[in-house]
Motif scaffolding. Structure first.
Motif, mmCIF file in Angstrom:
data_model
loop_
_atom_site.group_PDB
_atom_site.id
_atom_site.type_symbol
_atom_site.label_atom_id
_atom_site.label_comp_id
_atom_site.label_asym_id
_atom_site.label_seq_id
_atom_site.Cartn_x
_atom_site.Cartn_y
_atom_site.Cartn_z
ATOM 1 N N ALA A 1 -34.680 79.123 80.527
ATOM 2 C CA ALA A 1 -33.244 78.978 80.346
ATOM 3 C C ALA A 1 -32.632 80.229 79.778
ATOM 4 N N GLY A 2 -31.310 80.332 79.915
ATOM 5 C CA GLY A 2 -30.603 81.504 79.430
ATOM 6 C C GLY A 2 -30.588 81.561 77.913
ATOM 7 N N HIS A 3 -30.322 82.756 77.417
ATOM 8 C CA HIS A 3 -30.297 82.967 75.971
ATOM 9 C C HIS A 3 -29.136 83.893 75.663
ATOM 10 N N ALA A 4 -28.072 83.351 75.108
ATOM 11 C CA ALA A 4 -26.886 84.155 74.819
ATOM 12 C C ALA A 4 -27.136 85.033 73.603
ATOM 13 N N HIS A 5 -26.465 86.137 73.527
ATOM 14 C CA HIS A 5 -26.584 87.017 72.372
ATOM 15 C C HIS A 5 -25.214 87.548 72.023
ATOM 16 N N ARG A 6 -25.115 88.130 70.825
ATOM 17 C CA ARG A 6 -23.809 88.493 70.294
ATOM 18 C C ARG A 6 -23.170 89.640 71.069
ATOM 19 N N LEU A 7 -23.954 90.488 71.680
ATOM 20 C CA LEU A 7 -23.387 91.615 72.396
ATOM 21 C C LEU A 7 -22.760 91.190 73.721
ATOM 22 N N TYR A 8 -23.221 90.075 74.265
ATOM 23 C CA TYR A 8 -22.730 89.649 75.581
ATOM 24 C C TYR A 8 -21.326 89.069 75.459
ATOM 25 N N ARG A 9 -20.482 89.474 76.402
ATOM 26 C CA ARG A 9 -19.108 88.965 76.462
ATOM 27 C C ARG A 9 -18.930 88.286 77.813
ATOM 28 N N HIS A 10 -18.773 86.986 77.764
ATOM 29 C CA HIS A 10 -18.675 86.215 79.000
ATOM 30 C C HIS A 10 -17.442 86.646 79.801
ATOM 31 N N GLY A 11 -17.625 86.791 81.095
ATOM 32 C CA GLY A 11 -16.522 87.194 81.960
ATOM 33 C C GLY A 11 -16.885 87.042 83.421
ATOM 34 N N HIS A 12 -15.916 87.284 84.278
ATOM 35 C CA HIS A 12 -16.116 87.160 85.725
ATOM 36 C C HIS A 12 -15.650 88.424 86.438
ATOM 37 N N SER A 13 -15.863 89.545 85.805
ATOM 38 C CA SER A 13 -15.441 90.816 86.386
ATOM 39 C C SER A 13 -16.433 91.281 87.454
ATOM 40 N N PRO A 14 -16.045 92.274 88.268
ATOM 41 C CA PRO A 14 -16.981 92.831 89.257
ATOM 42 C C PRO A 14 -18.239 93.402 88.612
ATOM 43 N N VAL A 15 -18.121 93.920 87.374
ATOM 44 C CA VAL A 15 -19.302 94.463 86.698
ATOM 45 C C VAL A 15 -20.244 93.331 86.290
ATOM 46 N N HIS A 16 -19.693 92.232 85.814
ATOM 47 C CA HIS A 16 -20.527 91.077 85.468
ATOM 48 C C HIS A 16 -21.287 90.559 86.684
ATOM 49 N N ALA A 17 -20.656 90.638 87.846
ATOM 50 C CA ALA A 17 -21.245 90.053 89.040
ATOM 51 C C ALA A 17 -22.360 90.895 89.647
ATOM 52 N N LEU A 18 -22.497 92.146 89.234
ATOM 53 C CA LEU A 18 -23.539 92.996 89.803
ATOM 54 C C LEU A 18 -24.927 92.492 89.404
ATOM 55 N N PRO A 19 -25.920 92.605 90.286
ATOM 56 C CA PRO A 19 -27.290 92.231 89.932
ATOM 57 C C PRO A 19 -27.780 93.060 88.743
ATOM 58 N N PRO A 20 -28.555 92.479 87.860
ATOM 59 C CA PRO A 20 -28.938 93.183 86.627
ATOM 60 C C PRO A 20 -29.753 94.448 86.861
ATOM 61 N N PRO B 1 -43.944 82.747 85.784
ATOM 62 C CA PRO B 1 -43.452 82.485 87.145
ATOM 63 C C PRO B 1 -42.053 83.033 87.346
ATOM 64 N N VAL B 2 -41.776 83.499 88.545
ATOM 65 C CA VAL B 2 -40.453 84.000 88.899
ATOM 66 C C VAL B 2 -39.647 82.840 89.478
ATOM 67 N N ILE B 3 -38.647 82.393 88.695
ATOM 68 C CA ILE B 3 -37.844 81.253 89.130
ATOM 69 C C ILE B 3 -36.695 81.713 90.016
ATOM 70 N N ASP B 4 -36.034 82.786 89.613
ATOM 71 C CA ASP B 4 -34.897 83.308 90.368
ATOM 72 C C ASP B 4 -35.261 84.661 90.965
ATOM 73 N N GLU B 5 -35.141 84.782 92.274
ATOM 74 C CA GLU B 5 -35.393 86.047 92.957
ATOM 75 C C GLU B 5 -34.074 86.811 93.052
ATOM 76 N N VAL B 6 -33.955 87.871 92.257
ATOM 77 C CA VAL B 6 -32.718 88.630 92.197
ATOM 78 C C VAL B 6 -32.755 89.735 93.243
ATOM 79 N N THR B 7 -31.758 89.770 94.124
ATOM 80 C CA THR B 7 -31.670 90.802 95.151
ATOM 81 C C THR B 7 -30.299 91.462 95.070
ATOM 82 N N ALA B 8 -30.199 92.612 95.697
ATOM 83 C CA ALA B 8 -28.937 93.361 95.700
ATOM 84 C C ALA B 8 -28.702 93.946 97.079
ATOM 85 N N SER B 9 -27.468 93.882 97.537
ATOM 86 C CA SER B 9 -27.104 94.456 98.828
ATOM 87 C C SER B 9 -26.845 95.952 98.678
ATOM 88 N N ARG B 10 -26.732 96.637 99.803
ATOM 89 C CA ARG B 10 -26.437 98.067 99.765
ATOM 90 C C ARG B 10 -25.074 98.327 99.123
#
Length: 253
Positions: free
Chosen positions: A3-22, A221-230
């Motif tokens: 499960a996810g783990h929030a931390h104090r540095l993270y700022r929840h948002g829906h910006s294009p930067v947030h949406a980029l693969p990690p 185990p890898v639960i989520d397979e993170v991919t990125a487009s060109r």
């Protein structure tokens, strides 16, 4: 990774930067820092442009300036070190406000402050737009040694557990009228630290046994397979690409 783990540095948002693969953001920040470090210290205008680029990223990510500046305070110890460099460095001296300062020390202090601040700011922006769980997935995607990823994952997950245990122990001491006011109370604090270590060790053993009983064999185990487009890679590398252009101009001018 669980499960996810929030931390104090993270700022929840829906910006294009947030949406980029990690993993794209991790690679972009790493390349940006490498470019900044490679820039000649004499090109002061280049560092100003780097700051502008980070400001644009913060604006797109909707990260307030106050939020960013507050978290930049983590570099205060390095700032203190840089301030001392002009006084302790050797070589040619220059008089500034009746103070004899080293020229090489001034350049060194500027180098540390400029590059360190930009690197910390880039890291804060990364942490502000990427959850810890996503960062771990990104490191895994970038083929970081699995053992290091697991160690980082366990540190993140159980750091708060240990902190909460310390808080409960402090409340228990205070409920019994204990207040640490001097050296004579260090013995009690030392015993508390020892008890905390033993409890942490025992908890670690229980967690390991629970993991083994569920089939753990040395890899998560890898639960989520993170991919990125060109397009996502291109968008992420807009920052280090622009910084590389500035760096090249800094060497040529």
């Amino acid at each position: 990774m669980g499960a996810g783990h929030a931390h104090r540095l993270y700022r929840h948002g829906h910006s294009p930067v947030h949406a980029l693969p990690p993993h794209t953001k991790l690679a972009a920040v790493f390349c940006f820092v490498v470019v900044v470090v490679s820039t000649p210290r004499e090109a002061m205008w280049a560092f100003a442009l780097y700051a502008v680029l980070l400001g644009v990223v913060a604006y797109v990510a909707r990260v307030p300036a106050g939020f960013l500046l507050k978290r930049l305070l983590i570099e205060v110890p390095f700032v203190a070190f840089a301030v001392l460099m002009p006084f302790v460095a050797e070589g040619e001296r220059v008089e500034v406000l009746d103070l004899s300062l080293s020229v090489s020390g001034l350049w060194g202090a500027w180098n540390v402050l400029a590059k360190g601040t930009l690197g910390v700011a880039a890291s804060v922006l990364l942490a502000s737009t990427t959850e810890l769980r996503e960062l771990l997935l990104g490191l895994q995607r970038l083929k970081l040694p699995p053992l290091l990823v697991q160690i980082a994952s366990f540190m993140i997950r159980y750091g708060d557990v240990i902190t909460d245990e310390m808080r409960r122990m402090r409340i228990a001491r205070e409920s019994r009228g204990f207040e640490a006011r001097g050296v004579k109370h260090w013995g009690v604090l030392a015993k508390s630290a020892g008890a905390l270590f033993i409890r942490s060790y025992e908890r670690g053993e229980r967690v390991h046994l629970a993991m083994v009983s569920r089939g753990y064999a040395g890899s998560m185990p890898v639960i989520d397979e993170v991919t990125a487009s060109r397009a996502q890679w291109t968008y992420a590398f807009a920052l280090p690409g622009a910084a590389l252009l500035v760096c090249m101009l800094g060497w040529m001018l």
